[in-house]
Design a protein around this motif. Structure first.
Motif, PDB file in Angstrom:
ATOM      1  N   THR A   1       0.853  -1.189   0.000  1.00 17.21           N
ATOM      2  CA  THR A   1       0.000   0.000   0.000  1.00 17.21           C
ATOM      3  C   THR A   1       0.890   1.241   0.000  1.00 17.21           C
ATOM      4  N   PHE A   2       0.668   2.121  -0.943  1.00 16.02           N
ATOM      5  CA  PHE A   2       1.496   3.312  -1.109  1.00 16.02           C
ATOM      6  C   PHE A   2       0.600   4.536  -0.987  1.00 16.02           C
ATOM      7  N   THR A   3       0.887   5.377  -0.008  1.00 16.62           N
ATOM      8  CA  THR A   3       0.053   6.560   0.234  1.00 16.62           C
ATOM      9  C   THR A   3       0.841   7.837  -0.014  1.00 16.62           C
ATOM     10  N   CYS A   4       0.137   8.953   0.003  1.00 20.20           N
ATOM     11  CA  CYS A   4       0.737  10.253  -0.312  1.00 20.20           C
ATOM     12  C   CYS A   4       0.902  11.087   0.948  1.00 20.20           C
ATOM     13  N   ASN A   5       2.006  11.797   1.022  1.00 22.54           N
ATOM     14  CA  ASN A   5       2.259  12.727   2.125  1.00 22.54           C
ATOM     15  C   ASN A   5       2.209  14.150   1.563  1.00 22.54           C
ATOM     16  N   PRO A   6       1.220  14.961   1.954  1.00 24.95           N
ATOM     17  CA  PRO A   6       1.121  16.322   1.410  1.00 24.95           C
ATOM     18  C   PRO A   6       2.282  17.224   1.780  1.00 24.95           C
ATOM     19  N   LYS A   7       3.124  16.796   2.712  1.00 25.39           N
ATOM     20  CA  LYS A   7       4.276  17.600   3.107  1.00 25.39           C
ATOM     21  C   LYS A   7       5.540  17.230   2.325  1.00 25.39           C
ATOM     22  N   TRP A   8       5.415  16.391   1.325  1.00 28.83           N
ATOM     23  CA  TRP A   8       6.565  16.118   0.468  1.00 28.83           C
ATOM     24  C   TRP A   8       7.121  17.432  -0.078  1.00 28.83           C
ATOM     25  N   PRO A   9       8.446  17.595  -0.104  1.00 33.60           N
ATOM     26  CA  PRO A   9       9.029  18.882  -0.529  1.00 33.60           C
ATOM     27  C   PRO A   9       8.637  19.267  -1.952  1.00 33.60           C
ATOM     28  N   GLU A  10       8.444  18.296  -2.839  1.00 31.33           N
ATOM     29  CA  GLU A  10       8.043  18.632  -4.210  1.00 31.33           C
ATOM     30  C   GLU A  10       6.699  19.362  -4.232  1.00 31.33           C
ATOM     31  N   ILE A  11       5.778  18.901  -3.388  1.00 29.99           N
ATOM     32  CA  ILE A  11       4.467  19.546  -3.324  1.00 29.99           C
ATOM     33  C   ILE A  11       4.581  20.928  -2.715  1.00 29.99           C
ATOM     34  N   GLN A  12       5.322  21.043  -1.618  1.00 31.41           N
ATOM     35  CA  GLN A  12       5.434  22.320  -0.923  1.00 31.41           C
ATOM     36  C   GLN A  12       6.127  23.378  -1.786  1.00 31.41           C
ATOM     37  N   ILE A  13       7.157  22.982  -2.515  1.00 37.68           N
ATOM     38  CA  ILE A  13       7.865  23.950  -3.365  1.00 37.68           C
ATOM     39  C   ILE A  13       6.949  24.467  -4.467  1.00 37.68           C
ATOM     40  N   MET A  14       6.164  23.572  -5.040  1.00 36.84           N
ATOM     41  CA  MET A  14       5.244  23.992  -6.098  1.00 36.84           C
ATOM     42  C   MET A  14       4.168  24.912  -5.552  1.00 36.84           C
ATOM     43  N   LEU A  15       3.664  24.643  -4.351  1.00 30.36           N
ATOM     44  CA  LEU A  15       2.625  25.489  -3.754  1.00 30.36           C
ATOM     45  C   LEU A  15       3.157  26.874  -3.410  1.00 30.36           C
ATOM     46  N   ASP A  16       4.454  26.970  -3.124  1.00 24.14           N
ATOM     47  CA  ASP A  16       5.031  28.258  -2.742  1.00 24.14           C
ATOM     48  C   ASP A  16       5.057  29.262  -3.894  1.00 24.14           C
ATOM     49  N   PHE A  17       4.895  28.792  -5.129  1.00 22.91           N
ATOM     50  CA  PHE A  17       4.855  29.714  -6.252  1.00 22.91           C
ATOM     51  C   PHE A  17       3.641  30.639  -6.164  1.00 22.91           C
TER      52      PHE A  17
END
Length: 458
Positions: free
Chosen positions: A388-404
């Motif tokens: 089972t593979f789940t997602c972590n919304p705090k992954w740096p890739e997500i956070q960097i993209m949101l910072d734009f």
């Protein structure tokens, strides 16, 4: 785009190409214009980083100015359980409907105006009428009358659809004409790759008296009053602009079947036009120096994505319905299928629409996956691992993209979260198959969302 999203068949590592956003440059749409200053101000967080009243209640403000109603049943209960991120869930068939220009007569008084009628009927009290028309179950705080007034002024100034309906209002006020219709033109003469801001005369036309014999197959004729609601085709260029005036403040054209690809193929059998999925995949991308109204509209953006997804599914289902012969459905359906379904009387056997196994979620699709999985298990044995593979919304890739875009949360951008999740899921699969982290895999059965590797250990 991330490097892992590049097209796999591209061998030039120094100049990768991407298909998710634009089909490697074959899809090119006109950039969305920067929003009016007032709307840009409402979408911007305050100095403390807190969202405004507008962003908190954006799904309540939008229906006030929408021209069409939304079909389907919105599930409001899902967001009442715990403190999970906001989810927009729609049940049932989705469609958009538009009413008449004026509300129906109910004895001596007319019924309360709704949707497009608010642009024509009793405009002296328009702000109050729009506030009363908002009956959403999701409202967090009291709606701001000043915001409603400001949005109304902004749309009057910039939105071409609003100008068209105001034109009909002026005709009613200037004379006692009753036999007046508004024709929303469905065919554009301009190229959808270059122009997306038609003027009011290209969007709509007033029809005085009886309708002419002109071919208006894709047009929408909005009647005067006392008529039934009519459903709007998802192929009409104003389909989304009428439902989401706060996402498309200028009344921009949306998808239409005549949008050509940049590299047209004259060879017989090759596509020449942009598909609906390619269109919306292009639109939801975040690009430099372009409008980000869609991406910064929070809950309304989620609703738009769900609406677009249902339109794409309807497009696909219509294709299957119109190409039953191409799919050779006579191989799937017949007397045996009728008997299996319990239709033992010939007068009860009608024309069926067969969904092939290539349509995800269809009965044949599920049966094919099941049969494949069972065949592998018979040959290789049962799976050794079920991961089972789940997602972590705090992954740096997500956070960097949101910072734009300041003030955004992961739940505001499901497109970003899903893309990062898919990248990491593919990396996990590569670790299993190519790098053999758990040993050699001798067989596997993978679905689009649930890869199930099967292993054999000595």
């Amino acid at each position: 785009m991330w490097h892992q999203e590049r097209s796999k068949h591209n061998t030039n590592k120094s100049r990768p190409t991407f298909g998710l956003c634009c089909k490697e440059g074959k899809v090119k749409l006109p950039p969305l214009k920067k929003p009016p200053a007032y709307l840009q101000q409402l979408l911007t967080s305050n100095e403390k980083g807190e969202p405004s009243n507008y962003r908190d209640n954006i799904r309540n403000y939008n229906p006030m100015f929408a021209f069409t109603s939304m079909g389907g049943q919105v599930d409001y209960e899902i967001n009442k359980k715990g403190g999970a991120p906001y989810v927009f869930r729609l049940n049932g068939q989705n469609y958009h409907q538009i009413g008449t220009l004026l509300p129906k007569d109910n004895g001596d008084n007319a019924l309360r105006p709704k949707f497009a009628q608010l642009y024509i009927y009793d405009t002296e009290n328009e702000v109050r009428n729009r506030m009363q028309a908002s009956t959403s179950k999701e409202r967090k705080t009291q709606l701001d009358e000043g915001i409603v007034s400001g949005l109304l002024q902004m749309l009057d100034e910039h939105n071409e659809l609003v100008k068209s309906f105001r034109m009909a209002r002026d005709r009613y006020q200037e004379s006692d004409l009753e036999n007046v219709r508004l024709r929303l033109i469905g065919t554009r003469s301009s190229d959808g790759r270059q122009y997306n801001l038609p003027n009011a005369s290209e969007i709509a036309a007033l029809i005085i008296g009886e309708q002419t014999g002109e071919n208006v197959e894709r047009d929408i004729i909005v009647e005067n009053k006392d008529r039934q609601l009519q459903r709007i085709s998802e192929l009409h260029p104003s389909f989304m602009s009428m439902q989401y005036p706060l996402l498309f403040p200028y009344g921009e054209d949306g998808f239409r079947p005549e949008i050509e690809l940049e590299e047209k193929k004259d060879v017989e059998g090759k596509r020449k036009y942009v598909t609906m999925m390619e269109y919306y995949a292009y639109r939801i991308q975040q690009r430099l120096n372009q409008s980000v109204v869609l991406q910064t509209s929070g809950k309304l953006f989620l609703q738009f994505i769900v609406d677009a997804a249902t339109c794409i599914e309807q497009w696909r289902l219509n294709w299957y319905r119109m190409h039953q012969g191409t799919l050779r459905t006579e191989l799937y359906s017949g007397l045996q299928d009728a008997i299996d379904n319990g239709d033992t009387r010939t007068d009860q056997v009608g024309k069926r629409i067969i969904l092939p196994s290539s349509y995800n979620g269809s009965p044949r699709n599920k049966q094919q996956y099941y049969q494949d999985a069972m065949a592998i298990c018979r040959w290789a044995g049962y799976p050794d691992l079920f991961i089972t593979f789940t997602c972590n919304p705090k992954w740096p890739e997500i956070q960097i993209m949101l910072d734009f875009l300041p003030g955004q949360k992961p739940e505001d951008r499901p497109d970003i979260v899903n893309r990062v999740f898919l990248i990491k899921l593919n990396e996990l699969i590569e670790d299993i198959y190519k790098k053999k982290r758990f040993g050699k895999a001798i067989a596997s059965k993978s679905t689009k969302f649930r890869p199930i590797p099967t292993y054999h250990h000595n």
